[in-house]
Design a protein around this motif. Structure first.
Motif, PDB file in Angstrom:
ATOM      1  N   GLU A   1       1.041  -1.352   0.077  1.00 32.05           N
ATOM      2  CA  GLU A   1      -0.376  -0.081   0.055  1.00 32.05           C
ATOM      3  C   GLU A   1       1.035   1.373   0.386  1.00 32.05           C
ATOM      4  OE1 GLU A   1      -3.078  -0.110   3.622  1.00 32.05           O
ATOM      5  OE2 GLU A   1      -4.181  -1.752   2.701  1.00 32.05           O
ATOM      6  N   ILE A   2       0.629   2.051  -1.129  1.00 37.53           N
ATOM      7  CA  ILE A   2       1.518   3.744  -1.167  1.00 37.53           C
ATOM      8  C   ILE A   2       0.406   4.292  -0.553  1.00 37.53           C
ATOM      9  CG2 ILE A   2       2.685   4.480  -2.843  1.00 37.53           C
ATOM     10  CD1 ILE A   2       3.654   1.640  -1.779  1.00 37.53           C
ATOM     11  N   ARG A   3       0.967   5.168   0.403  1.00 34.07           N
ATOM     12  CA  ARG A   3       0.424   6.230   0.666  1.00 34.07           C
ATOM     13  C   ARG A   3       1.199   7.646   0.324  1.00 34.07           C
ATOM     14  NH1 ARG A   3      -1.681   2.206   3.742  1.00 34.07           N
ATOM     15  NH2 ARG A   3      -4.034   1.804   3.064  1.00 34.07           N
ATOM     16  N   LYS A   4       2.019   7.610   0.627  1.00 27.16           N
ATOM     17  CA  LYS A   4       3.687   8.856   0.311  1.00 27.16           C
ATOM     18  C   LYS A   4       4.300   8.976  -0.465  1.00 27.16           C
ATOM     19  CE  LYS A   4       3.355   8.910   5.616  1.00 27.16           C
ATOM     20  NZ  LYS A   4       3.882   9.199   6.578  1.00 27.16           N
ATOM     21  N   PRO A   5       5.201   9.893  -1.269  1.00 29.39           N
ATOM     22  CA  PRO A   5       6.325   9.373  -2.009  1.00 29.39           C
ATOM     23  C   PRO A   5       7.123   8.777  -1.788  1.00 29.39           C
ATOM     24  CG  PRO A   5       5.474  12.012  -1.985  1.00 29.39           C
ATOM     25  CD  PRO A   5       4.742  10.674  -0.315  1.00 29.39           C
ATOM     26  N   GLU A   6       8.028   8.639  -0.590  1.00 34.05           N
ATOM     27  CA  GLU A   6       8.972   8.078  -0.992  1.00 34.05           C
ATOM     28  C   GLU A   6       9.089   6.654  -0.255  1.00 34.05           C
ATOM     29  OE1 GLU A   6       6.807   9.660   3.934  1.00 34.05           O
ATOM     30  OE2 GLU A   6       7.747  10.346   1.535  1.00 34.05           O
ATOM     31  N   GLN A   7       7.602   5.863  -0.405  1.00 32.38           N
ATOM     32  CA  GLN A   7       7.302   4.682   0.581  1.00 32.38           C
ATOM     33  C   GLN A   7       7.091   3.951  -2.140  1.00 32.38           C
ATOM     34  OE1 GLN A   7       3.144   5.404   1.410  1.00 32.38           O
ATOM     35  NE2 GLN A   7       4.425   3.560   3.320  1.00 32.38           N
ATOM     36  N   LEU A   8       6.979   4.856  -3.312  1.00 29.62           N
ATOM     37  CA  LEU A   8       7.171   4.916  -4.687  1.00 29.62           C
ATOM     38  C   LEU A   8       8.759   3.922  -4.603  1.00 29.62           C
ATOM     39  CD1 LEU A   8       5.057   7.319  -5.699  1.00 29.62           C
ATOM     40  CD2 LEU A   8       4.316   5.186  -5.941  1.00 29.62           C
ATOM     41  N   GLN A   9       9.466   4.398  -3.673  1.00 31.33           N
ATOM     42  CA  GLN A   9      11.341   3.874  -3.990  1.00 31.33           C
ATOM     43  C   GLN A   9      11.278   2.687  -3.475  1.00 31.33           C
ATOM     44  OE1 GLN A   9      13.219   5.975  -1.499  1.00 31.33           O
ATOM     45  NE2 GLN A   9      12.496   7.994  -2.821  1.00 31.33           N
ATOM     46  N   SER A  10      10.091   1.876  -3.053  1.00 31.85           N
ATOM     47  CA  SER A  10      10.039   0.497  -2.586  1.00 31.85           C
ATOM     48  C   SER A  10       9.763  -0.937  -3.594  1.00 31.85           C
ATOM     49  CB  SER A  10       9.440   0.038  -0.943  1.00 31.85           C
ATOM     50  OG  SER A  10       8.408   0.859  -1.037  1.00 31.85           O
ATOM     51  N   VAL A  11       8.744  -0.119  -4.271  1.00 30.35           N
ATOM     52  CA  VAL A  11       8.402  -0.370  -5.711  1.00 30.35           C
ATOM     53  C   VAL A  11       8.627  -0.050  -7.415  1.00 30.35           C
ATOM     54  CG1 VAL A  11       6.582  -1.101  -3.830  1.00 30.35           C
ATOM     55  CG2 VAL A  11       6.448   1.065  -5.958  1.00 30.35           C
TER      56      VAL A  11
END
Length: 246
Positions: free
Chosen positions: A28-38
């Motif tokens: 689940e992605i809710r913040k910009p920095e989380q996109l770096q993990s997928v």
């Protein structure tokens, strides 16, 4: 393998469940920095204006646009299709911010309001070739958009008939037209790393679209057999008592 699912609003849980049935983790992605993990992302269906406001609040648009520009696979369903389009018509006053990247014009709520939601059997030859299964896919359309025009680099994967007196015009809604048979409107496309559907594959037990998307990210080795109408537990069943569109 893990796939990001934008989890601001809408049917993100259903996408995560569909991925789980294929043995893939949905993040689940809710913040910009989380996109770096997928390395890929699904933008689910929902209320596009609300999703846009939440994405703006969390400053997600710059990161989402960069994700698309980097060539990472992104799939938008329903509201997600609107987000990915370069141009959207039929929007509320003031419009909404878009991610862009998909060379098409989409009409928001093309098929009418919530009570005009419907199901339809779609011819999906590309999906059948790649994923097997039945020759059609049962599309669930809920306040659905439609694609009015596409650029030359966009591959059309599915379309649906609309009344012959319905001009595919962003200034008119299907609900205002007399019933008839006639031309078709586009409801699924692929352009490079981008996939978009006007309907909700995550609300069915048929995971062929999810499997197709995973293979866009080179995931053949990690994907099991597509669940085509497989028997699911009661907690994962969906009641879709909607009229069949004819």
């Amino acid at each position: 393998m893990s796939v990001g699912v934008l989890a601001l609003q809408g049917s993100f849980n259903e996408h995560v469940a569909a991925l789980r049935r294929l043995g893939v983790k949905g993040v689940e992605i809710r913040k910009p920095e989380q996109l770096q993990s997928v390395s890929s992302l699904i933008i689910p269906g929902g209320e596009s204006t609300t999703m846009a406001k939440l994405a703006e609040y969390h400053n997600l648009f710059p990161a989402l646009r960069e994700f698309v520009k980097m060539g990472k696979p992104v799939w938008g369903t329903c509201a997600g299709l609107i987000f990915l389009a370069n141009k959207a018509a039929g929007q509320k006053t003031g419009g909404q911010e878009l991610i862009g990247g998909l060379n098409c014009t989409v009409h928001r709520n093309f098929f009418g309001s919530q009570i005009q939601s419907f199901e339809a059997e779609l011819q999906v030859p590309e999906i059948v070739v790649k994923e097997g299964g039945p020759p059609t896919f049962r599309g669930v359309f809920i306040r659905a958009p439609a694609i009015l025009e596409v650029g030359p680099e966009v591959e059309v994967l599915a379309n649906i008939p609309v009344p012959s007196n319905k001009t595919v015009d962003p200034n008119h809604a299907l609900e205002n037209q007399e019933e008839n048979t006639g031309e078709k409107v586009i409801v699924a496309v692929k352009q490079g790393n981008l996939l978009a559907t006007a309907f909700h594959p995550e609300l069915t037990a048929d995971t062929r679209w999810h499997s197709y998307f995973l293979k866009m990210m080179g995931g053949e080795a990690g994907v099991g057999t597509s669940a085509v109408g497989e028997e699911l537990g009661l907690e994962e069943r969906r009641s879709t008592d909607l009229p069949i569109f004819q």
